[in-house]
Design a protein around this motif. Structure first.
Motif, PDB file in Angstrom:
ATOM      1  N   LEU A 232       0.786  -1.227   0.000  1.00  0.00           N
ATOM      2  CA  LEU A 232       0.000   0.000   0.000  1.00  0.00           C
ATOM      3  C   LEU A 232       0.825   1.287   0.000  1.00  0.00           C
ATOM      4  O   LEU A 232       0.535   2.204  -0.767  1.00  0.00           O
ATOM      5  CB  LEU A 232      -0.953  -0.032   1.193  1.00  0.00           C
ATOM      6  N   PRO A 233       1.865   1.390   0.842  1.00  0.00           N
ATOM      7  CA  PRO A 233       2.566   2.673   0.951  1.00  0.00           C
ATOM      8  C   PRO A 233       3.137   3.171  -0.364  1.00  0.00           C
ATOM      9  O   PRO A 233       3.376   4.377  -0.535  1.00  0.00           O
ATOM     10  CB  PRO A 233       3.695   2.386   1.937  1.00  0.00           C
TER      11      PRO A 233
ATOM     12  N   TYR B 293      -0.157  11.833   3.350  1.00  0.00           N
ATOM     13  CA  TYR B 293      -1.118  12.009   4.436  1.00  0.00           C
ATOM     14  C   TYR B 293      -1.620  10.662   4.936  1.00  0.00           C
ATOM     15  O   TYR B 293      -1.607  10.367   6.124  1.00  0.00           O
ATOM     16  CB  TYR B 293      -2.286  12.871   3.976  1.00  0.00           C
ATOM     17  N   TRP B 294      -2.038   9.813   3.991  1.00  0.00           N
ATOM     18  CA  TRP B 294      -2.555   8.500   4.372  1.00  0.00           C
ATOM     19  C   TRP B 294      -1.456   7.608   4.925  1.00  0.00           C
ATOM     20  O   TRP B 294      -1.703   6.781   5.805  1.00  0.00           O
ATOM     21  CB  TRP B 294      -3.257   7.835   3.190  1.00  0.00           C
ATOM     22  N   LEU B 295      -0.254   7.790   4.409  1.00  0.00           N
ATOM     23  CA  LEU B 295       0.864   7.009   4.934  1.00  0.00           C
ATOM     24  C   LEU B 295       1.092   7.342   6.401  1.00  0.00           C
ATOM     25  O   LEU B 295       1.270   6.464   7.241  1.00  0.00           O
ATOM     26  CB  LEU B 295       2.135   7.306   4.132  1.00  0.00           C
TER      27      LEU B 295
ATOM     28  N   GLN C 293       1.609   3.242  -3.060  1.00  0.00           N
ATOM     29  CA  GLN C 293       0.525   3.782  -3.873  1.00  0.00           C
ATOM     30  C   GLN C 293      -0.123   5.045  -3.300  1.00  0.00           C
ATOM     31  O   GLN C 293      -0.686   5.834  -4.041  1.00  0.00           O
ATOM     32  CB  GLN C 293      -0.585   2.719  -4.030  1.00  0.00           C
ATOM     33  N   ILE C 294      -0.073   5.219  -1.967  1.00  0.00           N
ATOM     34  CA  ILE C 294      -0.898   6.280  -1.389  1.00  0.00           C
ATOM     35  C   ILE C 294      -0.094   7.544  -1.111  1.00  0.00           C
ATOM     36  O   ILE C 294       1.135   7.535  -1.119  1.00  0.00           O
ATOM     37  CB  ILE C 294      -1.555   5.801  -0.075  1.00  0.00           C
ATOM     38  N   ASN C 295      -0.813   8.628  -0.857  1.00  0.00           N
ATOM     39  CA  ASN C 295      -0.138   9.906  -0.635  1.00  0.00           C
ATOM     40  C   ASN C 295       0.363  10.014   0.811  1.00  0.00           C
ATOM     41  O   ASN C 295      -0.044   9.242   1.674  1.00  0.00           O
ATOM     42  CB  ASN C 295      -1.059  11.072  -1.007  1.00  0.00           C
TER      43      ASN C 295
ATOM     44  N   LEU D 157      -1.660   5.790   8.458  1.00  0.00           N
ATOM     45  CA  LEU D 157      -1.484   4.339   8.533  1.00  0.00           C
ATOM     46  C   LEU D 157      -0.373   3.993   9.517  1.00  0.00           C
ATOM     47  O   LEU D 157      -0.486   3.050  10.308  1.00  0.00           O
ATOM     48  CB  LEU D 157      -1.134   3.819   7.139  1.00  0.00           C
TER      49      LEU D 157
END
Lengths: 290, 295
Positions: free
Chosen positions: B18-19, B25-27, B21-23, B30
């Motif tokens: 996942l990390p 902020y979400w990282l 792929q995501i921006n 998470l």
């Protein structure tokens, strides 16, 4: 050498306030078996209540009974609506619950009053008595005096009134008390009421002694806990002695090591007492109830 | 393997990719969630299996974090500093356990909390910890990702340890001590040994978590590392997962972190108040933990 006597006197005056601060905590712990982590924030609530009375131009000392009654009702409400529902579950849930209340009250006060330091000045704030070389600030003397009166009243109530005896009975032997027709839930409500009443009450003393912000509740709770650990549960005079020991340590370490180290010393005292004598100096029992 | 385990395995594999792929902020969010579940699982080793609530277990977290920060700032390699941070917490717990382990239930909880606050005051007053100024350090590139994967590895280890203990004879022995110590002693279980080992393992993992946390946070000071709010969050999660001790901390940390983030971003002024209310209400309604019913 004189400074030692002065520090001794300071500690004695402080211990009056500390006794009132811890006696409600001890009552609640001894009777219901609950360690009330929200206790410190109730003290701060009392301090802000006194501040509001002070700001509207009244004399705080006249309103002390009213503050106690308000706290009593708040305590009844607190015990009946929240704590009684969780009695009998994993004791840890109540600990978390009371901490939740601590967060709520602290943040509520922060929203209303902001985080600025507030204080109350009494009309005779700057007067002091001088005996030989010793200084006796009048506000501390007054707090000490009022503490003695309220402790005496509490002692008389617990010792001689029917309700007081019921409270002591439940704290010593819950099952036996129930067999004699005492309803534990009602006793829990009353003792929590008195405890919170005393918390608010000691809060106004706190306001008279020093400035305060909404974020001091944790240390007040720890102090109350510490005094209970030193003294043990179940005796008012034991608490007075425990308070005196704590204030001696605080005053002396504050003077000789610096204010920053005061709290380290008190915490080490707490750990030492928990290790060596967890039931305290005058404690009846080290019970694991709750 | 059980069905729940397979779902979990899938989720964790997802977390690994996942990390990328995501921006950011979400990282960040998470990572915060995984950090919280690491804390909870470490405490759970002692709380669930032996019934000892180390309310101030964050003391070991902070101690490990400081050891890591000091070592890392003196140009020790990352992995070595992390390991030494964990070991230092382990040694601290070895030293303190003869004192703390004599106590039980509330007394134990508050004594550990006092220990935590004591370390906090010490860290604020000592030279080596940077006093109230704290310690800041220079981070390499991709530090966020490194921190994320370290946390994730830690979480996996803890999760596997918990699952193993939950299903093995060793875990059963520990639970026997929790349920009835006298009987356990009478059948020849060395309760003190098990308890001390669990305490040290908890401290070790907390120390490791502390090290990764400081690396992630890029700055440490006493009030962040020994923050009582961390203890409360952890025990709030553990109380809610009483009935589901293996997966519960993971689910509740996720829920709690999302709730926290929502309150923080939408109601900045009120978030403390709402958080307190949420704690009170959840505990009131789920005093036994949130019951997970199998259909």
């Amino acid at each position: 050498m004189e400074i030692v006597f002065q520090l001794f006197l300071d500690a004695l005056l402080l211990s009056g306030f500390y006794t009132v601060l811890s006696v409600g905590f001890s009552l609640m712990w001894g009777v219901t078996g609950i360690i009330n982590l929200a206790y410190g924030s109730f003290i701060i609530l009392g301090a802000y209540l006194s501040y509001m009375i002070y700001m509207s131009g009244f004399d705080v000392l006249l309103f002390l009974p009213l503050i106690f009654i308000l706290g009593f009702l708040l305590g009844l409400f607190f015990q009946a609506l929240f704590v009684n529902r969780l009695m009998g579950y994993e004791p840890f849930t109540i600990l978390v619950l009371t901490f939740g209340f601590d967060v709520v009250i602290t943040n509520l006060l922060n929203l209303i009053f902001k985080a600025d330091i507030r204080s109350i000045s009494l009309p005779f704030e700057n007067f002091s008595l001088f005996i030989a070389d010793l200084i006796l600030p009048l506000n501390r003397l007054l707090v000490f005096f009022f503490s003695l009166i309220s402790l005496f009243a509490l002692y008389t109530f617990l010792r001689y009134s029917w309700t007081g005896r019921a409270i002591r009975a439940v704290s010593l032997d819950p099952v036996g008390a129930q067999l004699c027709g005492i309803k534990p839930k009602r006793v829990f409500m009353i003792s929590t009421g008195i405890a919170i009443g005393l918390a608010l009450f000691s809060g106004s003393f706190y306001a008279m002694l020093q400035g305060f912000t909404p974020f001091e509740s944790g240390w007040l709770t720890i102090r109350a806990f510490l005094i209970c650990v030193i003294a043990g549960l179940g005796s008012v005079s034991g608490l007075a002695f425990g308070s005196f020991i704590l204030s001696l340590f605080e005053v002396f370490s504050g003077f000789y090591l610096g204010e920053d180290w005061k709290d380290v010393v008190s915490l080490m005292l707490l750990i030492a007492f928990l290790t060596i004598r967890p039931r305290g100096l005058f404690g009846i029992k080290y019970h694991e109830k709750g | 393997m059980r069905k729940a385990d397979l779902i979990l395995l899938f989720l964790i594999l997802l977390l690994f990719v996942l990390p990328l792929q995501i921006n950011p902020y979400w990282l960040r969010l998470l990572t915060a969630f995984i950090f919280l579940s690491c804390l909870s699982y470490s405490h759970n080793l002692l709380f669930h299996f032996l019934g000892y609530p180390a309310f101030g277990g964050v003391a070991f977290f902070g101690f490990g974090a400081y050891t890591f920060s000091i070592l890392y700032n003196h140009s020790t390699p990352l992995l070595l500093s992390l390991l030494l941070g964990g070991l230092s917490s382990l040694i601290l717990s070895l030293l303190i356990s003869p004192i703390l382990m004599r106590l039980k239930s509330h007394y134990f909880a508050i004594a550990t909390l006092a220990f935590q606050l004591c370390l906090m005051e010490l860290a604020q007053n000592l030279e080596i910890t940077g006093g109230t100024k704290g310690i800041a350090f220079n981070l390499p590139e991709y530090s966020n990702l490194i921190a994320f994967y370290s946390f994730l590895t830690l979480l996996l280890t803890l999760l596997m340890l918990t699952l193993f203990l939950d299903r093995s004879r060793l875990g059963l022995t520990m639970k026997a001590i929790r349920e009835d110590e006298t009987t356990a002693l009478s059948v020849g279980i060395n309760a003190v040994l098990y308890r001390s080992i669990a305490f040290m393992v908890m401290a070790f993992f907390l120390g490791l978590t502390g090290g990764v946390f400081s690396f992630w946070n890029a700055y440490v000071d006493a009030s962040t590392l020994f923050n009582p709010m961390l203890s409360v969050k952890t025990f709030f999660i553990l109380t809610l997962s009483l009935s589901l001790p293996t997966y519960g901390p993971l689910l509740w940390s996720f829920f709690f972190e999302m709730l926290f983030e929502l309150l923080w971003s939408k109601f900045l002024m009120l978030h403390g108040l709402l958080l307190g209310i949420a704690i009170v209400l959840l505990i009131l309604f789920f005093p036994r933990g949130f019951v997970w019913k199998r259909s």
